[in-house]
Every structure is written in structure tokens, then in C-alpha cells.
Design an enzyme around this catalytic site. Structure first.
Site, PDB file in Angstrom:
ATOM      1  N   ASP A 169      22.471  30.408 -10.410  1.00 53.85           N
ATOM      2  CA  ASP A 169      21.204  30.203  -9.713  1.00 53.85           C
ATOM      3  C   ASP A 169      21.372  29.075  -8.711  1.00 53.85           C
ATOM      4  O   ASP A 169      22.354  28.323  -8.769  1.00 53.85           O
ATOM      5  CB  ASP A 169      20.087  29.872 -10.708  1.00 53.85           C
ATOM      6  CG  ASP A 169      18.726  30.402 -10.253  1.00 53.85           C
ATOM      7  OD1 ASP A 169      18.611  30.736  -9.055  1.00 53.85           O
ATOM      8  OD2 ASP A 169      17.803  30.487 -11.075  1.00 53.85           O
ATOM      9  N   GLN A 210       8.803  27.274  -0.826  1.00 53.44           N
ATOM     10  CA  GLN A 210       7.628  27.706  -0.067  1.00 53.44           C
ATOM     11  C   GLN A 210       8.078  28.172   1.316  1.00 53.44           C
ATOM     12  O   GLN A 210       7.750  27.580   2.339  1.00 53.44           O
ATOM     13  CB  GLN A 210       6.618  26.563   0.032  1.00 53.44           C
ATOM     14  CG  GLN A 210       6.092  26.109  -1.328  1.00 53.44           C
ATOM     15  CD  GLN A 210       5.038  25.018  -1.206  1.00 53.44           C
ATOM     16  OE1 GLN A 210       4.175  25.060  -0.346  1.00 53.44           O
ATOM     17  NE2 GLN A 210       5.120  24.028  -2.094  1.00 53.44           N
ATOM     18  N   ASN A 247       0.812  -1.224   0.000  1.00 49.71           N
ATOM     19  CA  ASN A 247       0.000   0.000   0.000  1.00 49.71           C
ATOM     20  C   ASN A 247       0.841   1.268   0.000  1.00 49.71           C
ATOM     21  O   ASN A 247       0.322   2.377   0.146  1.00 49.71           O
ATOM     22  CB  ASN A 247      -0.948   0.005   1.201  1.00 49.71           C
ATOM     23  CG  ASN A 247      -0.209   0.139   2.525  1.00 49.71           C
ATOM     24  OD1 ASN A 247       1.008  -0.038   2.578  1.00 49.71           O
ATOM     25  ND2 ASN A 247      -0.932   0.443   3.585  1.00 49.71           N
ATOM     26  N   LYS A 295      13.254  40.923 -15.117  1.00 51.67           N
ATOM     27  CA  LYS A 295      12.033  40.314 -15.644  1.00 51.67           C
ATOM     28  C   LYS A 295      10.838  41.206 -15.338  1.00 51.67           C
ATOM     29  O   LYS A 295      10.746  41.795 -14.269  1.00 51.67           O
ATOM     30  CB  LYS A 295      11.796  38.942 -15.004  1.00 51.67           C
ATOM     31  CG  LYS A 295      12.837  37.907 -15.347  1.00 51.67           C
ATOM     32  CD  LYS A 295      12.478  36.552 -14.777  1.00 51.67           C
ATOM     33  CE  LYS A 295      12.419  36.581 -13.270  1.00 51.67           C
ATOM     34  NZ  LYS A 295      12.180  35.237 -12.699  1.00 51.67           N
ATOM     35  N   ASP A 338      14.608  24.030 -12.285  1.00 52.06           N
ATOM     36  CA  ASP A 338      13.525  23.044 -12.231  1.00 52.06           C
ATOM     37  C   ASP A 338      13.076  22.699 -13.649  1.00 52.06           C
ATOM     38  O   ASP A 338      13.575  21.763 -14.262  1.00 52.06           O
ATOM     39  CB  ASP A 338      12.383  23.586 -11.381  1.00 52.06           C
ATOM     40  CG  ASP A 338      11.348  22.519 -11.063  1.00 52.06           C
ATOM     41  OD1 ASP A 338      11.434  21.407 -11.619  1.00 52.06           O
ATOM     42  OD2 ASP A 338      10.430  22.788 -10.270  1.00 52.06           O
ATOM     43  N   THR A 339      12.185  23.487 -14.221  1.00 52.31           N
ATOM     44  CA  THR A 339      11.738  23.206 -15.593  1.00 52.31           C
ATOM     45  C   THR A 339      12.628  23.865 -16.637  1.00 52.31           C
ATOM     46  O   THR A 339      12.530  23.538 -17.819  1.00 52.31           O
ATOM     47  CB  THR A 339      10.289  23.687 -15.799  1.00 52.31           C
ATOM     48  OG1 THR A 339      10.240  25.106 -15.601  1.00 52.31           O
ATOM     49  CG2 THR A 339       9.335  22.999 -14.825  1.00 52.31           C
ATOM     50  N   GLY A 340      13.478  24.793 -16.206  1.00 51.32           N
ATOM     51  CA  GLY A 340      14.426  25.424 -17.119  1.00 51.32           C
ATOM     52  C   GLY A 340      13.884  26.623 -17.870  1.00 51.32           C
ATOM     53  O   GLY A 340      14.625  27.264 -18.628  1.00 51.32           O
ATOM     54  N   GLY A 341      12.630  26.964 -17.683  1.00 44.98           N
ATOM     55  CA  GLY A 341      12.039  28.069 -18.434  1.00 44.98           C
ATOM     56  C   GLY A 341      12.674  29.410 -18.142  1.00 44.98           C
ATOM     57  O   GLY A 341      13.052  30.150 -19.065  1.00 44.98           O
ATOM     58  N   THR A 342      12.816  29.742 -16.873  1.00 43.37           N
ATOM     59  CA  THR A 342      13.359  31.051 -16.482  1.00 43.37           C
ATOM     60  C   THR A 342      14.804  31.205 -16.936  1.00 43.37           C
ATOM     61  O   THR A 342      15.189  32.228 -17.516  1.00 43.37           O
ATOM     62  CB  THR A 342      13.270  31.228 -14.956  1.00 43.37           C
ATOM     63  OG1 THR A 342      11.897  31.201 -14.558  1.00 43.37           O
ATOM     64  CG2 THR A 342      13.887  32.547 -14.528  1.00 43.37           C
TER      65      THR A 342
END
EC number: 2.7.6.1
Length: 324
Positions: A229, A105, A45, A201, A233-237
Site C-alpha cells: 500500500d 482528497q 498566538n 472489499k 493511517d489508522t491501520g484498520g483496512t
């Protein structure tokens, strides 16, 4: 005579969860110890079971677990392992977190939001952790969330020395991808003797949730730019910031980050980016689909091992970074 005298010496024991065993083995090798054999598995489980196969009674225990994907599973495993050490009568429990989950966060931006970085610290303390040792926390204030000692390690010397040794420093410009990283970028400037630039930005008022890289503050034309940096994370910035530097005449762009989270569309974005090299540490395992020529992974294990040794020998972790 009353009581009993003992002449025992301090004993270090090194433990690892299942999230990133390669890093654990590297750190153990640097320390000259073995990773304590541990029986760990998941029930049908999803519940996690852990049992150490050696006694930890009276030992100074160091437990390493990096919060990689699936992040919630590995955080829970770490908490269970801390609890097991507490109930095994460990003398002290130092939790090593190369990448601290939920670090972004760290404050409330709007009402009715959690401060999840504080929650993680509270959970570790409740589980039985005496000390936390982390690498490049997203913000310094997270150190104050834990009610006990926090040793904050930095990958800056490792990353900066690597970049400084392979480029022409007379053409180097250190670039912060946003205002929040300026302080870290400034430390890079001091170490490498390079000028500073900032990617500014600005949000597009006509498109919801759309960030537009608007302008570059500082001289980057004809320069080799190193974007610094703490995590990608997603690489966008970071890829958008690199595009802005090329648009302003940068000769080349190198991206460095301590933590290569590299989730979702990151693989495609890094592959298609004009950035010549992405430099990470191995605080997190690099996804197999991202084993590209333009990705360099440096080992953070010696830094962690040196800090562990200082903690165990009651030395100074701060002295490891005094030259910064």
C-alpha cells in the site's frame, strides 16, 4: 561593451523545516552538504516566523518538509519558507515533499466537496515553488495539479528488494489490499516474479459505514503474502485485509507501505495484528510508541538525494527508476 559578464558556477543550498529534521540530515549527508541554518519559531498566538541565516541569492534551493502531524502547521511553515526563499532572490526553488498532505482528497466523491490536493499544489505555486519532488503520491493525477515540473519518486525498489531478499520467492504472493492498488501491486509482481492476489472489499448494506472484507481473489493458501500500500493511517483496512488472508490459509503476511502515518488506533492495531512484519520508509517520523520488533523502517534518503542531484545537475530523474 555593454552589460556585465559573470563566470559564476551554480550553487546548491539545502533547507529543512522542523517537521522531520532526521530525514533532512540524512538527505544532506547523502548529498555532501549541510542544512542551511534557519531561525524558526512560533509566536504566542501560533504564527510562524522563519529567517535564513545565509544568503540564498542566485542559488538553486531545495526545501524539504514532510507533512506529518500537526499537518496543517507544517504545511503552513513550508509555504512561509518558500515565500522567504522567493523574497531572498533564490534562483530556483524545489520543494521536496516526502509525504504530500491532503493527497487522499484528490477528487470530488460528492457535490460541495473540495479537491484539497489541488489546493495544496496551488498554494505552493503561489508561494513561489518552481518544482515539486514527492515520494509515492496517493494517485498519479496529483502530478497534474501543479503548474510546473513534478518529479514523482517511488519507494518500490527499496521495499521490494528488502522483502525479496528475506523470503522464499517461490512461496511469495503479492497482494493488493483493494482495487485501487492493483497497478502498484502488479509492478511488485514484475520485480519479484510473484503472482498477484487481491482482497475484495464489500460494504455491509445493513450497517452504515461498515466495510467488510468479503473475499480474496487469487491463491494465497500456504503462501507468504506481502500486502502493498502507499500509506497506513489508522491501520484498520490493512489489518482487516491481513485477517482475510490468514482466514484463507496464508502461511504468513508481511505489510509494506511507503508512508507510515500511523494515527489514532494504529498503535494498538499493529501490536495486536498477526502480521509478522510491517515495513515502512522514513518519509514520516515513526511515533515512539510504535518502536516494535515487528516494525522495520527503511531510509528513503538515498532515493531523495539521488533525485536532488539529478535535478541540480540537469540530469534525468526518470532514469533512476527505468528498471521498473
Amino acid at each position: 561593451m555593454t552589460g556585465i559578464k559573470t563566470t559564476g558556477e551554480k550553487k546548491m543550498m539545502f533547507f529543512s523545516g522542523r517537521a522531520h529534521p532526521e530525514l533532512a540530515e540524512e538527505v544532506a549527508q547523502q548529498l555532501g552538504v549541510g542544512v542551511v541554518p534557519t531561525k524558526a519559531f512560533d509566536f504566542a498566538n501560533g504564527e510562524i516566523y522563519v529567517r535564513y541565516e545565509e544568503s540564498a541569492r542566485g542559488a538553486d534551493c531545495f526545501l524539504i518538509q514532510s507533512h506529518t502531524a500537526p499537518i496543517n502547521k507544517w504545511i503552513m511553515e513550508q509555504l512561509i519558507m518558500i515565500d522567504a526563499l522567493k523574497r531572498a532572490s533564490a534562483r530556483s526553488i524545489t520543494v521536496i515533499v516526502p509525504f504530500y498532505g491532503y493527497a487522499r482528497q484528490d477528487k470530488k466523491h460528492r457535490g460541495r466537496e473540495p479537491i484539497s490536493a489541488r489546493l495544496i499544489a496551488d498554494l505552493m505555486k503561489t508561494a513561489g515553488a518552481d518544482r515539486i519532488l514527492a515520494v509515492d503520491l496517493h494517485t498519479d493525477q496529483i502530478q497534474g495539479f501543479f503548474d510546473g515540473p513534478v518529479d514523482h519518486l517511488f519507494a518500490l525498489p527499496l521495499l521490494a528488494d528488502y522483502v525479496g531478499a528475506k523470503v522464499d520467492r517461490s512461496k511469495l504472493t503479492v497482494v493488493s489490499p483493494d482495487a485501487g492498488r492493483v497497478r502498484v501491486a502488479d509492478r511488485w509482481c514484475d520485480r519479484l516474479g510473484a503472482p498477484l492476489a487481491i482482497v475484495h472489499k464489500r460494504r455491509d448494506k445493513d450497517v452504515a459505514n461498515q466495510v467488510t472484507v468479503h473475499e480474496v481473489v487469487g491463491e494465497v493458501k500456504g503462501r507468504i503474502c506481502v500486502l502493498v500500500d502507499d500509506m497506513i493511517d489508522t491501520g484498520g483496512t490493512i489489518c482487516a485485509a491481513a485477517d482475510a488472508l490468514f482466514a484463507h490459509g496464508a502461511e504468513d503476511v508481511i505489510v509494506t507501505a511507503t508512508h507510515g502515518v500511523l494515527s489514532g488506533p494504529a498503535a494498538d492495531r499493529l501490536k495486536n495484528s498477526k502480521v509478522s512484519e510491517f515495513v515502512f520508509t522514513n518519509s514520516l517520523p515513526t511515533p515512539s510508541e510504535l518502536e516494535l520488533d515487528k516494525i522495520t523502517v527503511l531510509s528513503i534518503a538515498p532515493t531523495i538525494a539521488n533525485a536532488v542531484r539529478e535535478v541540480f545537475e540537469d540530469g534525468s530523474v526518470t532514469s533512476l527508476f527505468d528498471e521498473q
